[in-house]
Design an enzyme around this catalytic site. Sequence first.
Site, PDB file in Angstrom:
ATOM      1  N   GLY A  33       1.755   8.596  10.506  1.00 12.98           N
ATOM      2  CA  GLY A  33       1.578   8.802   9.063  1.00 12.98           C
ATOM      3  C   GLY A  33       1.973  10.183   8.588  1.00 12.98           C
ATOM      4  O   GLY A  33       3.140  10.551   8.617  1.00 12.98           O
ATOM      5  N   GLY A  84      -2.946   5.078   6.028  1.00 11.56           N
ATOM      6  CA  GLY A  84      -3.444   5.154   4.651  1.00 11.56           C
ATOM      7  C   GLY A  84      -2.303   5.421   3.690  1.00 11.56           C
ATOM      8  O   GLY A  84      -1.223   5.869   4.073  1.00 11.56           O
ATOM      9  N   ILE A  97       1.505  13.166   9.777  1.00 13.95           N
ATOM     10  CA  ILE A  97       1.850  14.255  10.713  1.00 13.95           C
ATOM     11  C   ILE A  97       3.369  14.273  10.890  1.00 13.95           C
ATOM     12  O   ILE A  97       3.950  13.264  11.269  1.00 13.95           O
ATOM     13  CB  ILE A  97       1.197  14.052  12.104  1.00 13.95           C
ATOM     14  CG1 ILE A  97      -0.318  13.943  11.995  1.00 13.95           C
ATOM     15  CG2 ILE A  97       1.593  15.166  13.046  1.00 13.95           C
ATOM     16  CD1 ILE A  97      -1.015  13.675  13.335  1.00 13.95           C
ATOM     17  N   LYS A 154       4.772   3.069  18.686  1.00 15.63           N
ATOM     18  CA  LYS A 154       4.940   4.474  18.283  1.00 15.63           C
ATOM     19  C   LYS A 154       5.263   5.344  19.496  1.00 15.63           C
ATOM     20  O   LYS A 154       6.099   6.248  19.431  1.00 15.63           O
ATOM     21  CB  LYS A 154       3.675   4.969  17.580  1.00 15.63           C
ATOM     22  CG  LYS A 154       3.467   4.327  16.212  1.00 15.63           C
ATOM     23  CD  LYS A 154       2.090   4.629  15.663  1.00 15.63           C
ATOM     24  CE  LYS A 154       1.898   4.058  14.265  1.00 15.63           C
ATOM     25  NZ  LYS A 154       0.504   4.056  13.825  1.00 15.63           N
ATOM     26  N   THR A 200       0.826  -1.211   0.000  1.00 15.49           N
ATOM     27  CA  THR A 200       0.000   0.000   0.000  1.00 15.49           C
ATOM     28  C   THR A 200       0.859   1.259   0.000  1.00 15.49           C
ATOM     29  O   THR A 200       0.696   2.146  -0.847  1.00 15.49           O
ATOM     30  CB  THR A 200      -0.906  -0.009   1.258  1.00 15.49           C
ATOM     31  OG1 THR A 200      -1.647  -1.218   1.263  1.00 15.49           O
ATOM     32  CG2 THR A 200      -1.854   1.167   1.271  1.00 15.49           C
ATOM     33  N   ASP A 255       0.643  -1.434  18.224  1.00 15.48           N
ATOM     34  CA  ASP A 255       1.114  -0.410  17.277  1.00 15.48           C
ATOM     35  C   ASP A 255       1.263   0.947  17.974  1.00 15.48           C
ATOM     36  O   ASP A 255       2.280   1.628  17.816  1.00 15.48           O
ATOM     37  CB  ASP A 255       0.111  -0.326  16.111  1.00 15.48           C
ATOM     38  CG  ASP A 255       0.476   0.733  15.095  1.00 15.48           C
ATOM     39  OD1 ASP A 255       1.304   0.452  14.213  1.00 15.48           O
ATOM     40  OD2 ASP A 255      -0.067   1.849  15.178  1.00 15.48           O
ATOM     41  N   LYS A 304       7.573   0.929  11.974  1.00 14.21           N
ATOM     42  CA  LYS A 304       7.809   1.290  13.378  1.00 14.21           C
ATOM     43  C   LYS A 304       8.040   0.081  14.257  1.00 14.21           C
ATOM     44  O   LYS A 304       8.773   0.147  15.231  1.00 14.21           O
ATOM     45  CB  LYS A 304       6.684   2.180  13.927  1.00 14.21           C
ATOM     46  CG  LYS A 304       5.600   1.563  14.689  1.00 14.21           C
ATOM     47  CD  LYS A 304       4.419   0.975  13.949  1.00 14.21           C
ATOM     48  CE  LYS A 304       4.225   1.401  12.538  1.00 14.21           C
ATOM     49  NZ  LYS A 304       2.987   0.866  11.967  1.00 14.21           N
TER      50      LYS A 304
HETATM   51  N1  HSE Z   1      -1.736   0.695  11.014  1.00 10.49           N
HETATM   52  C1  HSE Z   1      -1.338   2.002  11.410  1.00 10.49           C
HETATM   53  C2  HSE Z   1      -2.524   2.727  11.963  1.00 10.49           C
HETATM   54  C3  HSE Z   1      -0.821   2.822  10.269  1.00 10.49           C
HETATM   55  O1  HSE Z   1      -3.651   2.252  11.817  1.00 10.49           O
HETATM   56  O2  HSE Z   1      -2.334   3.770  12.565  1.00 10.49           O
HETATM   57  C4  HSE Z   1       0.656   2.692  10.110  1.00 10.49           C
HETATM   58  O3  HSE Z   1       1.326   3.178  11.212  1.00 10.49           O
END
Ligand code: HSE
Length: 435
Positions: free
Chosen positions: A134, A302, A136, A205, A13, A201, A105
């Site tokens: 993303g 995205g 930002i 981050k 993607t 996730d 990440k």
């Molecule tokens: N899968 C992540 C999210 C996007 O939904 O924020 C990539 O970091």
Amino acid sequence: MEKTNVAIVGLGTVGTGVARLLLDHGDRTARHAGRTMWLKKAVVKDPTKPRDVDLPKGVLTDSLDDVIDDPEITVVAQLIGGLEPARTVMLRLLESGKDIVTANKALLAEHGPELFTRARELGRSIAFEAAVAGGIPIIANISQCLSANQLRSLEGILNGTSNFIVTQMDENGSSYEDVVREAQRLGYAEADPTMDVDGTDAAQKLAILAHLAFGATVDWSEIPRVGIDQLDPNDLKYAKELDYRIKLLAVANLAEDGLELSVGPTLVRVGTPLAEVRDAFNAIRVIGDAVGPVFYHGLGAGQMPTASAVVADMIDTAVGRTRLTFQTLEYFSIDQPPRAKLRDADTLVGRYYYRLPVANHPGTLAAIATVLAKHGISIASVIQHEKGDGSQHLDPVPLVIMTHEATEGAARAATSEIESLSAVTGPVVRLRVKD
Ligand code: HSE
């Protein structure tokens, strides 16, 4: 005009979005880079697979060696997800003299010190703006634009998929399963969406941001985290009634006795900026001692928002800005910053939302209030609804309690004691509250 030859490894993607920006907007990237950003190779597993981008002849290859053995290619967007072979591929690319741009990440959270140390030894750089939030530009903002500050606090919505799911469930009454599928279709979710919805996730981050913001080395797996995968639609409904929205909030606060880090569903007061962050948007509120509070808002997942960050990093790398920052800031050095001392979670103070299924009998509320009082927790408000038609009372009935400020330790101890009361007929839901 000067030319920088670049490559993409991994045409999923994000990789497809990067190829589109480089190919369809070459004039724009050339203007901003002061040179042509020439896509020479795109490495994929299966070159016969149909693609959403038209690549010029000779660009597509299934051989990483076509990049490694080509000294003209100096900048590589390494966009393979997961840990392996992503780690090995990145090391091989660094060792063959390439500067790297990545959105991975999980790889940085897990192997950051090894990869960054190797890149420094080799005089190379790794740029990773796309890895957090993303589109930002939070990495550049924290490490460069706010570098005059001692940052004190950072809180944000860092997982677009979770925010999309919660928003759709809340606003449209969509089912959890349907929205997860939709998030995958829209390219928001990770290859394994479990990492989005279980808080992994966001914790990865947050570990990266905490390192940049507070100079602390944090093992992401030690960050207390709860995802939205167990979220009950009833809690969205009660939150609304109380004038809150539930958001998967990632929090990092610096205090005298250590760093507070957590990820979890939180009731956020309607009308505050974080409560208004919808769908796949991310937001981050940073407080610096000189600048005060700063708020960032943008699409955190995205194809094109993430590709936007990747291509900007490729341009920065091509013109030499990344290398300067990379060498000066010593990100993820093995021997540099001390491991962060995490604050004892039990001492953290906040308000809480409780939802309990209880027997609709005399004395139930009194018994629960007694336990809360014993732990020094003051009740701010209570909701218990009647059936509505006056015919019969609900039994068991959901009881919702909002508290005043209490320590996490007291709130946790009170929860297990309440769960052991005979009047409480099932598990208690306890969520943090942010006003
Ligand atoms: N899968 C992540 C999210 C996007 O939904 O924020 C990539 O970091």
